[in-house]
Design a protein around this motif. Structure first.
Motif, PDB file in Angstrom:
ATOM      1  N   LEU A  65       0.842  -1.216   0.029  1.00 16.11           N
ATOM      2  CA  LEU A  65      -0.079  -0.189   0.093  1.00 16.11           C
ATOM      3  C   LEU A  65       0.880   1.202   0.108  1.00 16.11           C
ATOM      4  O   LEU A  65       0.694   2.281  -0.861  1.00 16.11           O
ATOM      5  CB  LEU A  65      -0.960   0.141   1.039  1.00 16.11           C
ATOM      6  CG  LEU A  65      -2.025  -0.995   1.358  1.00 16.11           C
ATOM      7  CD1 LEU A  65      -2.909  -1.208   2.497  1.00 16.11           C
ATOM      8  CD2 LEU A  65      -3.208  -0.624   0.052  1.00 16.11           C
ATOM      9  N   ALA A  66       2.119   1.279   0.852  1.00 15.15           N
ATOM     10  CA  ALA A  66       2.772   2.411   0.681  1.00 15.15           C
ATOM     11  C   ALA A  66       3.507   2.427  -0.502  1.00 15.15           C
ATOM     12  O   ALA A  66       3.469   3.869  -1.187  1.00 15.15           O
ATOM     13  CB  ALA A  66       4.048   2.135   1.825  1.00 15.15           C
ATOM     14  N   GLU A  67       3.870   1.547  -1.343  1.00 11.55           N
ATOM     15  CA  GLU A  67       4.589   1.579  -2.716  1.00 11.55           C
ATOM     16  C   GLU A  67       3.489   2.339  -3.687  1.00 11.55           C
ATOM     17  O   GLU A  67       3.920   3.195  -4.442  1.00 11.55           O
ATOM     18  CB  GLU A  67       4.855   0.331  -3.007  1.00 11.55           C
ATOM     19  CG  GLU A  67       5.567   0.254  -4.515  1.00 11.55           C
ATOM     20  CD  GLU A  67       6.685   1.331  -4.617  1.00 11.55           C
ATOM     21  OE1 GLU A  67       6.657   1.586  -5.917  1.00 11.55           O
ATOM     22  OE2 GLU A  67       7.549   1.807  -3.730  1.00 11.55           O
ATOM     23  N   ARG A  68       2.131   1.770  -3.496  1.00 10.00           N
ATOM     24  CA  ARG A  68       1.263   2.263  -4.285  1.00 10.00           C
ATOM     25  C   ARG A  68       1.125   3.742  -4.035  1.00 10.00           C
ATOM     26  O   ARG A  68       0.908   4.502  -4.998  1.00 10.00           O
ATOM     27  CB  ARG A  68      -0.063   1.594  -4.441  1.00 10.00           C
ATOM     28  CG  ARG A  68      -1.239   1.884  -5.326  1.00 10.00           C
ATOM     29  CD  ARG A  68      -2.572   1.078  -5.105  1.00 10.00           C
ATOM     30  NE  ARG A  68      -3.028   1.475  -3.874  1.00 10.00           N
ATOM     31  CZ  ARG A  68      -4.048   0.856  -3.217  1.00 10.00           C
ATOM     32  NH1 ARG A  68      -4.744   0.005  -4.010  1.00 10.00           N
ATOM     33  NH2 ARG A  68      -4.590   1.135  -2.019  1.00 10.00           N
ATOM     34  N   GLU A  69       1.047   4.111  -3.072  1.00  7.63           N
ATOM     35  CA  GLU A  69       0.673   5.725  -2.491  1.00  7.63           C
ATOM     36  C   GLU A  69       1.866   6.464  -3.000  1.00  7.63           C
ATOM     37  O   GLU A  69       1.665   7.474  -3.546  1.00  7.63           O
ATOM     38  CB  GLU A  69       0.634   5.698  -0.922  1.00  7.63           C
ATOM     39  CG  GLU A  69       0.139   7.054  -0.630  1.00  7.63           C
ATOM     40  CD  GLU A  69       0.113   7.169   0.827  1.00  7.63           C
ATOM     41  OE1 GLU A  69       0.526   8.287   1.350  1.00  7.63           O
ATOM     42  OE2 GLU A  69      -0.353   6.544   1.614  1.00  7.63           O
ATOM     43  N   ARG A  70       3.127   5.866  -3.002  1.00  4.84           N
ATOM     44  CA  ARG A  70       4.472   6.871  -3.490  1.00  4.84           C
ATOM     45  C   ARG A  70       4.349   6.860  -5.007  1.00  4.84           C
ATOM     46  O   ARG A  70       4.496   8.095  -5.253  1.00  4.84           O
ATOM     47  CB  ARG A  70       5.558   5.983  -3.158  1.00  4.84           C
ATOM     48  CG  ARG A  70       6.076   6.451  -1.735  1.00  4.84           C
ATOM     49  CD  ARG A  70       7.613   5.569  -1.774  1.00  4.84           C
ATOM     50  NE  ARG A  70       7.591   4.110  -1.706  1.00  4.84           N
ATOM     51  CZ  ARG A  70       7.706   3.372  -0.708  1.00  4.84           C
ATOM     52  NH1 ARG A  70       7.195   3.651   0.565  1.00  4.84           N
ATOM     53  NH2 ARG A  70       7.658   2.053  -1.262  1.00  4.84           N
ATOM     54  N   ALA A  71       3.746   5.726  -5.406  1.00  5.61           N
ATOM     55  CA  ALA A  71       3.761   5.598  -7.020  1.00  5.61           C
ATOM     56  C   ALA A  71       2.609   6.851  -7.242  1.00  5.61           C
ATOM     57  O   ALA A  71       2.667   7.516  -8.314  1.00  5.61           O
ATOM     58  CB  ALA A  71       3.404   4.300  -7.401  1.00  5.61           C
ATOM     59  N   GLN A  72       1.404   6.921  -6.490  1.00  2.00           N
ATOM     60  CA  GLN A  72       0.476   7.817  -6.825  1.00  2.00           C
ATOM     61  C   GLN A  72       0.606   9.193  -6.834  1.00  2.00           C
ATOM     62  O   GLN A  72       0.547   9.981  -7.533  1.00  2.00           O
ATOM     63  CB  GLN A  72      -0.891   7.439  -6.129  1.00  2.00           C
ATOM     64  CG  GLN A  72      -1.714   6.167  -6.392  1.00  2.00           C
ATOM     65  CD  GLN A  72      -2.572   5.769  -5.525  1.00  2.00           C
ATOM     66  OE1 GLN A  72      -2.864   5.994  -4.250  1.00  2.00           O
ATOM     67  NE2 GLN A  72      -3.659   4.942  -5.963  1.00  2.00           N
ATOM     68  N   ARG A  73       1.550   9.376  -5.762  1.00  2.00           N
ATOM     69  CA  ARG A  73       2.092  10.739  -5.478  1.00  2.00           C
ATOM     70  C   ARG A  73       3.205  11.199  -6.752  1.00  2.00           C
ATOM     71  O   ARG A  73       3.021  12.314  -7.132  1.00  2.00           O
ATOM     72  CB  ARG A  73       2.878  10.910  -4.454  1.00  2.00           C
ATOM     73  CG  ARG A  73       1.978  11.116  -3.114  1.00  2.00           C
ATOM     74  CD  ARG A  73       2.656  11.457  -1.869  1.00  2.00           C
ATOM     75  NE  ARG A  73       3.883  10.672  -1.280  1.00  2.00           N
ATOM     76  CZ  ARG A  73       3.960   9.494  -0.639  1.00  2.00           C
ATOM     77  NH1 ARG A  73       2.757   9.295  -0.486  1.00  2.00           N
ATOM     78  NH2 ARG A  73       5.083   8.733  -0.557  1.00  2.00           N
ATOM     79  N   ALA A  74       3.798  10.064  -7.206  1.00  7.38           N
ATOM     80  CA  ALA A  74       5.011  10.433  -8.161  1.00  7.38           C
ATOM     81  C   ALA A  74       4.124  10.828  -9.544  1.00  7.38           C
ATOM     82  O   ALA A  74       4.438  11.640 -10.208  1.00  7.38           O
ATOM     83  CB  ALA A  74       5.655   9.118  -8.610  1.00  7.38           C
ATOM     84  N   VAL A  75       2.808   9.972  -9.671  1.00  6.69           N
ATOM     85  CA  VAL A  75       1.989  10.618 -11.047  1.00  6.69           C
ATOM     86  C   VAL A  75       1.893  12.056 -10.755  1.00  6.69           C
ATOM     87  O   VAL A  75       1.633  12.631 -11.717  1.00  6.69           O
ATOM     88  CB  VAL A  75       0.842   9.563 -10.957  1.00  6.69           C
ATOM     89  CG1 VAL A  75      -0.220  10.008 -12.018  1.00  6.69           C
ATOM     90  CG2 VAL A  75       1.326   8.101 -11.284  1.00  6.69           C
ATOM     91  N   GLY A  76       1.103  12.430  -9.512  1.00  7.30           N
ATOM     92  CA  GLY A  76       0.688  13.639  -9.299  1.00  7.30           C
ATOM     93  C   GLY A  76       1.759  14.819  -9.854  1.00  7.30           C
ATOM     94  O   GLY A  76       1.527  15.847 -10.382  1.00  7.30           O
ATOM     95  N   VAL A  77       3.190  14.359  -9.236  1.00  3.34           N
ATOM     96  CA  VAL A  77       4.213  15.003  -9.455  1.00  3.34           C
ATOM     97  C   VAL A  77       4.098  15.273 -10.652  1.00  3.34           C
ATOM     98  O   VAL A  77       4.666  16.511 -11.623  1.00  3.34           O
ATOM     99  CB  VAL A  77       5.391  14.855  -8.709  1.00  3.34           C
ATOM    100  CG1 VAL A  77       6.640  15.618  -9.211  1.00  3.34           C
ATOM    101  CG2 VAL A  77       5.230  15.116  -7.123  1.00  3.34           C
TER     102      VAL A  77
END
Length: 130
Positions: A65-77
């Motif tokens: 879940l933490a990896e998915r959240e980091r990946a989603q933040r990276a998409v936002g950036v």
């Protein structure tokens, strides 16, 4: 023959536009990679749900879940960077078009001056001939 400052500026504008276009392409590439990371993290969560012992899955789930959240933040950036790059490209293109219109207006004015000068010479020659 002296250099035309507008021609030099036009060349610089073309280079700026090409640079902005390249940066936009790179930004879209990073956005695509970030989106793939989100998909991979989500797929891993789904796949891992059916494997392993419940205790093992609980530990792994937190990391997943933490990896998915980091990946989603990276998409936002990456989306913000791509939007900024697209805006920069639009500004570069607008500057290039504005300069081209200025060059066209100057060329038109020079043509009109030349036509007036030629007409004045014809009028002068006609007046002498009378």
């Amino acid at each position: 023959m002296p250099r035309d400052p507008l021609a030099v500026l036009a060349r610089l504008r073309r280079l700026e536009t090409e640079t902005a276009r390249r940066r936009l392409g790179e930004a879209y590439g990073r956005l695509g990679a970030a989106e793939e990371r989100v998909e991979a993290a989500a797929a891993a969560l789904t796949l891992q749900a059916g494997h392993g012992l419940p205790a093992d899955y609980g530990t792994w789930l937190q990391r997943g879940l933490a990896e998915r959240e980091r990946a989603q933040r990276a998409v936002g950036v990456a989306e913000r960077v791509a939007a900024a790059a697209a805006e920069a490209l639009g500004e570069a293109r607008a500057a290039e078009r504005g300069l081209e219109k200025l060059r066209e207006a100057r060329a038109e004015a020079a043509a009109k001056r030349a036509a007036r000068k030629a007409q004045a010479l014809l009028d002068e020659a006609g007046a002498r001939g009378r």
